[in-house]
Motif scaffolding. Sequence first.
Motif, PDB file in Angstrom:
ATOM      1  N   UNK A 130       0.823  -1.218   0.000  1.00 18.78           N
ATOM      2  CA  UNK A 130       0.000   0.000   0.000  1.00 18.78           C
ATOM      3  C   UNK A 130       0.852   1.261   0.000  1.00 18.78           C
ATOM      4  N   UNK A 131       2.045   1.161  -0.580  1.00 19.05           N
ATOM      5  CA  UNK A 131       2.934   2.311  -0.652  1.00 19.05           C
ATOM      6  C   UNK A 131       3.749   2.553   0.601  1.00 19.05           C
ATOM      7  N   UNK A 132       3.513   1.771   1.639  1.00 22.41           N
ATOM      8  CA  UNK A 132       4.245   1.923   2.897  1.00 22.41           C
ATOM      9  C   UNK A 132       5.283   0.824   3.029  1.00 22.41           C
ATOM     10  N   UNK A 133       6.410   1.188   3.597  1.00 24.31           N
ATOM     11  CA  UNK A 133       7.483   0.215   3.770  1.00 24.31           C
ATOM     12  C   UNK A 133       7.129  -0.789   4.862  1.00 24.31           C
ATOM     13  N   UNK A 134       7.346  -2.059   4.573  1.00 26.46           N
ATOM     14  CA  UNK A 134       7.099  -3.129   5.534  1.00 26.46           C
ATOM     15  C   UNK A 134       8.386  -3.385   6.305  1.00 26.46           C
ATOM     16  N   UNK A 135       8.314  -3.292   7.608  1.00 27.48           N
ATOM     17  CA  UNK A 135       9.506  -3.449   8.430  1.00 27.48           C
ATOM     18  C   UNK A 135       9.969  -4.908   8.454  1.00 27.48           C
ATOM     19  N   UNK A 136      11.229  -5.075   8.784  1.00 26.16           N
ATOM     20  CA  UNK A 136      11.778  -6.418   8.889  1.00 26.16           C
ATOM     21  C   UNK A 136      11.087  -7.250   9.946  1.00 26.16           C
ATOM     22  N   UNK A 137      10.622  -6.597  11.003  1.00 19.17           N
ATOM     23  CA  UNK A 137       9.927  -7.300  12.076  1.00 19.17           C
ATOM     24  C   UNK A 137       8.639  -7.933  11.564  1.00 19.17           C
ATOM     25  N   UNK A 138       7.879  -7.185  10.751  1.00 15.72           N
ATOM     26  CA  UNK A 138       6.630  -7.717  10.210  1.00 15.72           C
ATOM     27  C   UNK A 138       6.902  -8.851   9.229  1.00 15.72           C
ATOM     28  N   UNK A 139       7.937  -8.681   8.391  1.00 13.00           N
ATOM     29  CA  UNK A 139       8.293  -9.738   7.434  1.00 13.00           C
ATOM     30  C   UNK A 139       8.657 -11.017   8.171  1.00 13.00           C
ATOM     31  N   UNK A 140       9.451 -10.891   9.217  1.00 14.32           N
ATOM     32  CA  UNK A 140       9.841 -12.056  10.012  1.00 14.32           C
ATOM     33  C   UNK A 140       8.620 -12.712  10.647  1.00 14.32           C
ATOM     34  N   UNK A 141       7.704 -11.890  11.156  1.00 16.19           N
ATOM     35  CA  UNK A 141       6.480 -12.408  11.770  1.00 16.19           C
ATOM     36  C   UNK A 141       5.668 -13.205  10.753  1.00 16.19           C
ATOM     37  N   UNK A 142       5.542 -12.686   9.552  1.00 16.26           N
ATOM     38  CA  UNK A 142       4.766 -13.365   8.509  1.00 16.26           C
ATOM     39  C   UNK A 142       5.442 -14.652   8.073  1.00 16.26           C
ATOM     40  N   UNK A 143       6.756 -14.626   7.891  1.00 14.55           N
ATOM     41  CA  UNK A 143       7.476 -15.837   7.506  1.00 14.55           C
ATOM     42  C   UNK A 143       7.339 -16.910   8.581  1.00 14.55           C
ATOM     43  N   UNK A 144       7.434 -16.508   9.852  1.00 21.36           N
ATOM     44  CA  UNK A 144       7.268 -17.459  10.952  1.00 21.36           C
ATOM     45  C   UNK A 144       5.862 -18.033  10.965  1.00 21.36           C
ATOM     46  N   UNK A 145       4.877 -17.168  10.709  1.00 25.73           N
ATOM     47  CA  UNK A 145       3.485 -17.626  10.671  1.00 25.73           C
ATOM     48  C   UNK A 145       3.308 -18.695   9.595  1.00 25.73           C
ATOM     49  N   UNK A 146       3.802 -18.428   8.397  1.00 28.79           N
ATOM     50  CA  UNK A 146       3.645 -19.379   7.299  1.00 28.79           C
ATOM     51  C   UNK A 146       4.327 -20.703   7.613  1.00 28.79           C
ATOM     52  N   UNK A 147       5.509 -20.645   8.210  1.00 27.43           N
ATOM     53  CA  UNK A 147       6.241 -21.865   8.541  1.00 27.43           C
ATOM     54  C   UNK A 147       5.511 -22.660   9.623  1.00 27.43           C
ATOM     55  N   UNK A 148       5.043 -21.974  10.668  1.00 29.26           N
ATOM     56  CA  UNK A 148       4.333 -22.665  11.744  1.00 29.26           C
ATOM     57  C   UNK A 148       3.011 -23.232  11.233  1.00 29.26           C
ATOM     58  N   UNK A 149       2.330 -22.488  10.370  1.00 31.40           N
ATOM     59  CA  UNK A 149       1.080 -22.961   9.786  1.00 31.40           C
ATOM     60  C   UNK A 149       1.318 -24.270   9.030  1.00 31.40           C
ATOM     61  N   UNK A 150       2.385 -24.300   8.219  1.00 33.63           N
ATOM     62  CA  UNK A 150       2.713 -25.500   7.447  1.00 33.63           C
ATOM     63  C   UNK A 150       3.091 -26.654   8.374  1.00 33.63           C
ATOM     64  N   UNK A 151       3.831 -26.358   9.430  1.00 25.86           N
ATOM     65  CA  UNK A 151       4.230 -27.400  10.382  1.00 25.86           C
ATOM     66  C   UNK A 151       3.012 -27.991  11.087  1.00 25.86           C
ATOM     67  N   UNK A 152       2.071 -27.145  11.496  1.00 31.91           N
ATOM     68  CA  UNK A 152       0.868 -27.640  12.168  1.00 31.91           C
ATOM     69  C   UNK A 152       0.029 -28.477  11.214  1.00 31.91           C
ATOM     70  N   UNK A 153      -0.098 -28.012   9.966  1.00 32.57           N
ATOM     71  CA  UNK A 153      -0.840 -28.787   8.966  1.00 32.57           C
ATOM     72  C   UNK A 153      -0.202 -30.160   8.773  1.00 32.57           C
TER      73      UNK A 153
END
Length: 483
Positions: free
Chosen positions: A382-405
């Motif tokens: 949306x034109x705003x810079x995404x911080x590294x903290x948010x990127x890390x949070x999202x990557x962790x979410x996707x990995x944990x989601x896949x692990x739980x599945x």
Amino acid sequence: MIHFKAIGKVMGALLMLLALLMLPGVAFALYFESGDEKALLYAALASLSTGGILFFSFSKQDQNIRKREGYMIVSLSWLLMSIFGMLPFIFSGTITNFSDALFETVSGLTTTGASILNDIEATPKGVLFWRSMTQWIGGLGIIVLTVAIFPLLGIGGIELFVAESPGPTSDKLHPRIRETAKRLWFVYMGLTFFAGLLYYLGGMTFYDAVNHALTTLATGGFSTKNASMAYYTSPFIQYTAILFMFLAGTNFTVIYFGLTGKFTRVWKSDEFRAYATVIILLALLLTIPVYYYSGQELEKSFRDTLFQIISLITTTGYVTADYTGYHVGLTLLFFMMLFIGGSAGSTAGGIKFVRHLTFFKNSWLEFKRIVHPRAVVPLKINGDRVTGKIITHIMNFLLIYLMIFTFGSIVLALMGYDMLTSFGAVATCLGNVGPAIGKVGPMDNFAFFDPFTKVVLSFLMLLGRLELFTILVLFTPFFWRAN
């Protein structure tokens, strides 16, 4: 130190509110003479009395709700609401055992839509309405509702909104959290009203229109008919469902901006553009093969295709056709849609478009970083810079989601269920969708699972609805350490 007394007061207020929301079902029970009004009244009384004891016992406590209390309240409230929410099923005799009642209630509150009922149309009208109401309550999150009214009870709400907010970010329509919650619920109630009105004008009875409006805007998918939306062959009704499922899967702040004439802000949303584009492209891509394999008219094939795509992506779970009966390739494509999810800030479950968008954008930019290792290549949404903290949070979410599945599928397979059923049940419960593949396809239900498996799947539904971290953080030692 965690303020357990403050948590107790909030839990009490939630139970009292839950009791009040059970009462509309009494009116339908009396009108249809279905004989379940006492069950609803007894369940409401149990919830009201328990909630009243908790609330008034701790009414003088300092309500200093911090982030840790917020996460505990959200997690415990869904568990407590599930326990008390299943009382109408048990008291009415509709569902007689704990695991089935828990599964049906959790499926409702998490807006999953998976069911163990073999004959929905034989369910007493009052309890059936309560079943739909559980999804409407859980749709935008009862915590957001109570954030809007808790100030009247002397309870603050900012930490609750942060913990409950669906998606990695919380767009604020108003600097005051109470006003934000109110506006979100006004949009939610307004869309529910117009969905019900169009369903009624399209030929549904008043009762069916109200029930389907509740579950459509909640992206829940519970129906009053055994055949779900396939019962209604009217194109008007099905296109109405398509429209409101799409809106329910859209970020409600985007809808609010659209309703207030701020269309530039609507189209500025990268997530909304991706959400709309993917749905349109998938509909165009899959209509022809569905037309070929189904042997239906082109318009009906397009309608069924678009309906199922939106139903699965928004995690609504309504059914108009058996997508597992077309071709194995199409079945696989529809199954993969269970992992997409709607927009953040919507009533949809699943992974959410904004996470996928962040992942793919960051992966694409990684190639540029490899070629130009010294360049600063920011990721923007949306034109705003995404911080590294948010990127890390999202990557962790996707990995944990896949692990739980993966882990959940292995557990079900070890318990003797076939591979497709194991994959399908875990994917649909974790994503809060409803139908899947295998023995839990769009024309099946979950009644055949053993009690332990139903409890496991109920836990997965709660994990998915509260976006993993809200519950999982309670199992870490860091959460319980004193500040």
